[in-house]
Design a protein around this motif. Structure first.
Motif, PDB file in Angstrom:
ATOM      1  N   SER A   2      80.560  78.336  23.469  1.00 27.56           N
ATOM      2  CA  SER A   2      79.496  78.318  22.457  1.00 27.56           C
ATOM      3  C   SER A   2      78.217  77.682  22.990  1.00 27.56           C
ATOM      4  O   SER A   2      77.223  77.583  22.282  1.00 27.56           O
ATOM      5  N   LYS A   3      78.232  77.245  24.239  1.00 28.52           N
ATOM      6  CA  LYS A   3      77.024  76.643  24.814  1.00 28.52           C
ATOM      7  C   LYS A   3      76.048  77.755  25.196  1.00 28.52           C
ATOM      8  O   LYS A   3      76.408  78.647  25.960  1.00 28.52           O
ATOM      9  N   PRO A   4      74.828  77.726  24.686  1.00 21.12           N
ATOM     10  CA  PRO A   4      73.899  78.849  24.925  1.00 21.12           C
ATOM     11  C   PRO A   4      73.701  79.160  26.416  1.00 21.12           C
ATOM     12  O   PRO A   4      73.620  80.331  26.797  1.00 21.12           O
ATOM     13  N   GLU A   5      73.640  78.103  27.247  1.00 19.33           N
ATOM     14  CA  GLU A   5      73.426  78.328  28.674  1.00 19.33           C
ATOM     15  C   GLU A   5      74.594  79.091  29.297  1.00 19.33           C
ATOM     16  O   GLU A   5      74.431  79.751  30.319  1.00 19.33           O
ATOM     17  N   VAL A   6      75.766  78.978  28.690  1.00 23.45           N
ATOM     18  CA  VAL A   6      76.933  79.689  29.215  1.00 23.45           C
ATOM     19  C   VAL A   6      77.001  81.098  28.640  1.00 23.45           C
ATOM     20  O   VAL A   6      77.191  82.074  29.373  1.00 23.45           O
TER      21      VAL A   6
END
Lengths: 151, 281, 267, 330
Positions: free
Chosen positions: C59-63
Motif C-alpha cells: 500500500s506504499k505509493p512508492e512501491v
C-alpha cells in the motif's frame, strides 16, 4: 413491573450512570412509548439517539466509558425489522466481536448490554432499564483504575 | 522574559464580519492592557499569531491589521478545519486565545521613498492588507502605491468595503480582477488571471518593491512576469504559510530545508526563497 | 531453498513478470530488501527470523508505482495478500508471491494460486498454541485483574504507531486516530488514549488479521498485541466461521452479515 | 577515589531516594529494559541500552502546557499550569544519551526559552555510565562522542575491576553534591568499549547541503514504513504536536511527541503536503540531524546511540545511510 424504587436512597447509595445508544426507529420509539404509557423505570439512563444501530461505532462506547459511564447499553430494532434493512445485522456482528475484546481488557458483560426493543415494546424497555440498572448497581462504579477511563 | 511559551493572551471579539464564503474577519480587543502594550511593542507588519479555542486547539495565521492601529488586532481566515470551524462559531463578545506576534516582518522602513506594488490572490490578501494599511497610514513616506488583487469570483474577493475605499483614494491605484467566468453582470473590474492583468498594467520596476501573496499556481505564473518587468529577486517579497504548532522554533514541522518558517520567516524575499530547496515547499 | 528463491526471483525480473522484488536481506535484523536487477537477487535471504510482513509495502505509493511487484511471502503474508485482494487493495495480476514456509521455498504464486495453495495445504492456519494459552490464562482472570494487566501494558505505549505501519491491513490514508473533527481517540500517550488506540487497532483488524505477528514484533515497548489479535481471530472463527486470507473474493467479516448469526447475548 | 560495588548499585538509588531525589534508572520491565522511575527494591539493569532515554524525563511523551476552566456558553478562564520539575537523579545514563542533552538544550533555548524543559533540566542531575561494551548498532564515536564521553553529564560511573565495581567521578557542582553518598575505595577502571569510526559527519553534512534533490532519497527510503519508532526512541528527536483535550469543565492543552516520519506531519490546511512521500520524510530526518541542526546549533542532532536502527522493524539504519552518503560524496 419491576422497580427499584422501593429502596430508600441513602447518601451512600451508588447511582449508576448508564449511557444508552439507541436507534431512532425502534428502541427510541419504544422508550417514548414507555414514557407516554407512564411506566416507571430507573432514571439512570442517558439516551443518545442515532439513526440506526449500524451507525453506532464502537468508538462511541469507548468514549462513554472514557467519560465516566458505569455501563453502556446498545439497543435497536429486532432482526428483520431494521428501517434500513440490515443495519442491525451489521451491528450485531460488530458487537459480537467487540464485546469479546472489551471483556478481555476488563469491561465485562455487567457493564456492556445489548438488546432489541421494538417501537411497540414500551414495557420491555422499562423492564430492561430496571434490570440493567440493578445489574450495574450490583457491579458498582466502573473502576477508576481501568485504562479506558479518563484520569 | 516569559518562558511559559504556550501561555496565551486572551482576546475578545469586538466585531465579526463575513468577507466571502467561509471567510470571516474578527476585530479583537486585548483583555489585558499590559498584554496589549507588550504585543504592540513587538508587533511589526507581516508577523503571525496562533489563534485558539480551548478544547479545539490553535491555528496559525497572520495579523491582518497594521501596527499603526494600536487599539485592537484583526484577523481574517477561512474555515478549513477543526479549529477554524470552532473560531467561526464564536460570537461577538466571546474570547479566544492568542500567542504572538511571532516571526519576521516586512522591512517597510527600508522601503521609504520607493514605489510599492502589491499583488494578491484570493484569501492571500489578509497578510498583505496589514502592510497596505501600514503604508497608507504613513502615506507620505512612500512613493506610488499599486494594488493588484484577483480572486476566482467576485464573491471570493475579501474586504469588499475596503476595496471600494482604496479604489476611491487618489493616492493609490487599485486593480481588481476575477477569473474568466467569475464575474457578475455588474462587475466593473477586470476579468482575467492575475499574471495577465499584471502584464497589461506594465508597472515600472525601477525603484519599486513588489509584495506577492497567493496560491502556489498564481505565484508560479506571476514570478516570470515580474522578472520580465525587471524586478530583482531582492525586491520581491512574499510570506509563507507552513503548518505550524509551536510558532517558536521547537516543534519541528515548518522548516523548508534549513529555514524555520516560524522564526526565520514567514516573510522572505524571492532571493532568499530561491536558495531554499523547492522540493520542501 | 535460498538458491531456488534467488533463481526464481531473478527469473521474474528477467521475464519482466515483476519490476520490483521485495525480500529480506541477510544482514542483522534481516531488513527489507528492494531489488530490480536480476543479479542482485543473490542478496535475497529468508529464514524464520525474518519477521516483517512484506505485504505491508503493497500500500506504499512508492512501491505500488513500481508494479508488477513480487514479495517474499510467508504463509501469513500470503494470507495478507489474499485479504488485500479481497478488499480491492492489491490489483490482480500486479502482485506475485514468492512463497516461503520455514525452510522451504514453495514457488511463485499469483493471488488465486496463493489462495489455492493455502486451502489445499494449509487449510487451518491459526494462532500458535502458546499464544492461545496466553489468551486462555488472561480470560480466566477477573475483570479487575484483566483491566490491571492492560493498564500496565498500555501505559508503555508511546503511540509511535509502529504496529500500524507494520500491518498490511492498516492501509487507511487517514487513520481513525488522525481524524480530528471530532477527535475520537486522544493522541496523548496517556491512559485512555492508549486504551482506545490499542482497542481500535485490534478491532479494526478483527476478521482480517492473518496473525503474522509483525505488529507485536515491531512494537518497541514489547506490548502483547497478539493476545488481542488471537482472541478476536478465534471469536470470528467460532462465531462466523471466518478464515481471513483464504478467499480472494471473500467478504470481510465486518461488513457482511448473516441472519443466522448468534445473538444469544442480546436481550 | 569513590567506588561502588556493582552488586550494591541499588543502594545508591535507595540513598538518593531517601535524600529526597526522584531516581530514574534503567529497569528490566518484563524483558524490556526501560529508563524509568526507580522504585524501592527494583533491580537496576546496567547491562543493556534501555529502549527509552533520559529525554523522557525532560521532555515527556505528553505534557500539559496550558489549562483552561470551561464555563457556560463558551466562556473560559486560563488556569495556571504548575510546573513539574522534581529534584531528580538520572542514574546510569548512557554517555550518548547524556550528550543528547546539549542538542536538546539548544533547540529549547534559541530565542524562546522553554521554561518547563529548563526547569526539569535544572532539577536533574545526570549520572552517566561509561560503556564497557558496544553492539553493532552503536556509533557514538562517529558523531563526536565516546563510550566514556562526559558531555552533558554531572557525574560519570566507570566500570572497573573487570566490571565488578564502578568508579564515581563528579564532573559538575550538581555531581559533587552526590559524592558524599558514595564510599571511598580503590579500583582499576576497565577499558571503554572499542568502536570503529564509520563515517565523517562533516562530509555527510556537506553532501546533504548540496543534494536535496538526489535520486538517492527515493531508493534509500523505500523500506521505511513511516512509523515513529525511531523518533520516539531517539534521545535528540523533539518534534511535537499541540492538542487540546477537554471535558465539560476543563481543557488541557497538551504537548505530545510527534514525528517527521508520519505522513500527515506537515500537511497544510489547503491539502498541500510539502513532504508528500516517505523519501521526503526520511530525507528530512537525516537532514535535520546532520545538516540543519549543525548549521543552526553547531551540534549534530545524533549521538550515535543506535536505538533507531535497533528498533526499526524495516532495518532503516541511519549510520548505514550516512556511510552511503559519505561514499556518494567521494
Amino acid at each position: 413491573m419491576k422497580t427499584e424504587k422501593a429502596d430508600v436512597p441513602t447518601p451512600t447509595t451508588f447511582e449508576p450512570r448508564i449511557t444508552a445508544f439507541v436507534c431512532n426507529w425502534c428502541t427510541y420509539a419504544g422508550a417514548d412509548l414507555a414514557g407516554t404509557s407512564r411506566l416507571q423505570y430507573a432514571p439512570n439512563l442517558r439516551i443518545i439517539k442515532l439513526p440506526c444501530t449500524g451507525r453506532i461505532d464502537p468508538l462511541f462506547v469507548l468514549k462513554a466509558f472514557e467519560n465516566g459511564a458505569d455501563a453502556v447499553l446498545v439497543s435497536g430494532c429486532h432482526p428483520g425489522d431494521c428501517h434500513y434493512t440490515s443495519g442491525n445485522y451489521h451491528a450485531r456482528r460488530r458487537w459480537t466481536l467487540f464485546r469479546k475484546l472489551l471483556a478481555l481488557t476488563g469491561i465485562g458483560d455487567d457493564r456492556l448490554f445489548f438488546s432489541w426493543v421494538s417501537a411497540a415494546e414500551g414495557q420491555k424497555f422499562a423492564d430492561l432499564v430496571n434490570d440493567v440498572t440493578a445489574k450495574v448497581r450490583k457491579a458498582g462504579p466502573f473502576q477508576a483504575a481501568h485504562p479506558g477511563r479518563k484520569a | 522574559m516569559n518562558d511559559d511559551l504556550y501561555k496565551p493572551f486572551l482576546l475578545r471579539i469586538e466585531t465579526a464580519r463575513d468577507e466571502a464564503p467561509d471567510v470571516r474577519t474578527f476585530r479583537l480587543k486585548f483583555a489585558d492592557e499590559g498584554e496589549r502594550v507588550e504585543f504592540f511593542r513587538r508587533y511589526r507588519v507581516g508577523m503571525f499569531g496562533l489563534y485558539g479555542v480551548p478544547g479545539e486547539g490553535e491555528s496559525t495565521f497572520c495579523v491582518a491589521s497594521p501596527p499603526t492601529r494600536e487599539g485592537y488586532i484583526e484577523c481574517t481566515f477561512r474555515k478549513v478545519g477543526r479549529v477554524t470551524q470552532a473560531l467561526q462559531d464564536l460570537e461577538v463578545g466571546q474570547a479566544l486565545t492568542f500567542r504572538g506576534p511571532y516571526g519576521s516582518h516586512f522591512p517597510i522602513d527600508s522601503w521609504k521613498g520607493r514605489d510599492l506594488l502589491f499583488i494578491a490572490g484570493g484569501i492571500a490578501l489578509p497578510p498583505m492588507r496589514s502592510v497596505i494599511w501600514n503604508i497608507l497610514d504613513r502615506r507620505a513616506e512612500f512613493g506610488k502605491v499599486t494594488v493588484v488583487y484577483g480572486a476566482r469570483t467576485t464573491a471570493d474577493l475579501v474586504y469588499k468595503h475596503e476595496l471600494a475605499e482604496w479604489a476611491a483614494r487618489p493616492d493609490m491605484t487599485l486593480v481588481t480582477t476575477v477569473d474568466p467566468g467569475g464575474q457578475t453582470p455588474d462587475w466593473k473590474g477586470k476579468v482575467g488571471f492575475v499574471p495577465v492583468v499584471l502584464k497589461e498594467l506594465n508597472p515600472a520596476a525601477k525603484n519599486c518593491v513588489a509584495v506577492l501573496c497567493g496560491p502556489p499556481i498564481m505565484i508560479k505564473l506571476t514570478l516570470p512576469v515580474l522578472s520580465a518587468l525587471g524586478f530583482s529577486p531582492k525586491d520581491i517579497y512574499t510570506t509563507l504559510e507552513n503548518r505550524m504548532k509551536c510558532g517558536v522554533g521547537k516543534c519541528g514541522r515548518c522548516n523548508v530545508g534549513g529555514v524555520y518558517v516560524c522564526k526565520d520567516g514567514p516573510v522572505f524575499t524571492l532571493d532568499e526563497l530561491s536558495r531554499l530547496p523547492a522540493g520542501d515547499m | 531453498m535460498m538458491k531456488a528463491l534467488r533463481q526464481e526471483a531473478a527469473k521474474l525480473l528477467q521475464e519482466k513478470r515483476a519490476a520490483l522484488i521485495i525480500g529480506f536481506a541477510e544482514r542483522e535484523g534481516h531488513p527489507a530488501l528492494f531489488i530490480s536487477k536480476p543479479e542482485d537477487c543473490e542478496r535475497l535471504f529468508y529464514d524464520v527470523s525474518c519477521r516483517q510482513n512484506l505485504a505491508a509495502y503493497l500500500s506504499k505509493p512508492e512501491v505500488s508505482a513500481r508494479r508488477p511487484v513480487a514479495i517474499v511471502a510467508s504463509l501469513a503474508a500470503l494470507r495478507s495478500l489474499v485479504v488485500l485482494t479481497a478488499e480491492s487493495q492489491a490489483a490482480p495480476g500486479q502482485v506475485l508471491a514468492l512463497a516461503v514456509d520455514k525452510d522451504a521455498f514453495l514457488g511463485t504464486f499469483d493471488v488465486a494460486g496463493a489462495a489455492e495453495l493455502l486451502r489445499s495445504k494449509y487449510p487451518d492456519l491459526g494462532p500458535e498454541k502458546a499464544l492461545l494459552e496466553r489468551v486462555g490464562e488472561l480470560s480466566k482472570k477477573s475483570v479487575v485483574e484483566r483491566a490491571a494487566f492492560w493498564a500496565e501494558e498500555f501505559a508503555k505505549c508511546t503511540r509511535c504507531y509502529a504496529c500500524r505501519a507494520a500491518c498490511p491491513g492498516c492501509y487507511c490514508a487517514r487513520c481513525i486516530v488522525e481524524k480530528n473533527a471530532p477527535q475520537w481517540v486522544s493522541t496523548a500517550a496517556l491512559g485512555h488514549g492508549n486504551y482506545s488506540w490499542n482497542i481500535m487497532r485490534a478491532f479494526h483488524q478483527s476478521g482480517r488479521c492473518t496473525l503474522c505477528g509483525a505488529c507485536e514484533a515491531a512494537c518497541p515497548q514489547g506490548l502483547p498485541l497478539m493476545v488481542l489479535n488471537a482472541a478476536l481471530d478465534r471469536e470470528a472463527l467460532e462465531e462466523f466461521g471466518a478464515r481471513p486470507g483464504y478467499d480472494p473474493e471473500g467478504k470481510p467479516v465486518i461488513g457482511s452479515w448473516s441472519a443466522e448469526d448468534d445473538h444469544s447475548y442480546m436481550r | 577515589m569513590k567506588t561502588i560495588e556493582i552488586g550494591r548499585f541499588s543502594d545508591l538509588a535507595q540513598a538518593l531516594s531517601t535524600a529526597g531525589y526522584r531516581v530514574a534508572a534503567p529497569v528490566d520491565d518484563g524483558g524490556v529494559v526501560r529508563f524509568k522511575e526507580w522504585t524501592k527494591g527494583r533491580e537496576i539493569a546496567l547491562g543493556a541500552v534501555p529502549v527509552d532515554s533520559v529525554k523522557d524525563f525532560l521532555f515527556p511523551r505528553s505534557e500539559v502546557v496550558a489549562r483552561f476552566a470551561l464555563e457556560e456558553a463558551g466562556a473560559f478562564t486560563p488556569v495556571p499550569v504548575e510546573r513539574f520539575a522534581p529534584k531528580t537523579v538520572a542514574l546510569g545514563v548512557r554517555p550518548c544519551d547524556a550528550a543528547a542533552l546539549a542538542a536538546l538544550d539548544a533547540v529549547f533555548n534559541w530565542d524562546y526559552r522553554d521554561g518547563s524543559y529548563n526547569a526539569r533540566r535544572a532539577a536533574t542531575t545526570v549520572v552517566s555510565l561509561a560503556c564497557a561494551k558496544a553492539d553493532a548498532h552503536c556509533f557514538c564515536i562517529s558523531v563526536g562522542g565516546a563510550p566514556d564521553g562526559t558531555a552533558g553529564a554531572d557525574a560519570i560511573l566507570r566500570p572497573a575491576d573487570g566490571g565488578s565495581k564502578l568508579v564515581f567521578e563528579a564532573l559538575s557542582d550538581k555531581g559533587r553534591l552526590l559524592e558524599a553518598m558514595v564510599s571511598d575505595g580503590q579500583a582499576v577502571p576497565d577499558a571503554p568499549a572499542a568502536l570503529k569510526k564509520r563515517f565523517d559527519p562533516a562530509a555527510v553534512g556537506r553532501w546533504l547541503a548540496a543534494n536535496f534533490e538526489s535520486p538517492f532519497w527515493k531508493e534509500a527510503a523505500l523500506a521505511c514504513l513511516g512509523c515513529g519508532a525511531c523518533a520516539y526512541a531517539c534521545p535528540v528527536c523533539h518534534c511535537f504536536d499541540l492538542q487540546d483535550e477537554s471535558d465539560r469543565k476543563e481543557c488541557r492543552r497538551l504537548r505530545n511527541w510527534d514525528s517527521c516520519g508520519f505522513g500527515l506531519f506537515t500537511l497544510h490546511a489547503s491539502g498541500h503536503n510539502p513532504r508528500p512521500d516517505q523519501s521526503a520524510r526520511w530525507r528530512q530526518r537525516v537532514m535535520h540531524k546532520f545538516s540543519i541542526y549543525p548549521q543552526k546549533f553547531k551540534t549534530l542532532a545524533c549521538t550515535g546511540c543506535g536505538r533507531c536502527a535497533r528498533l526499526c522493524q524495516a532495518g532503516m539504519a541511519i549510520a548505514e545511510t550516512c556511510e552511503r552518503i559519505e561514499a556518494l560524496g567521494r
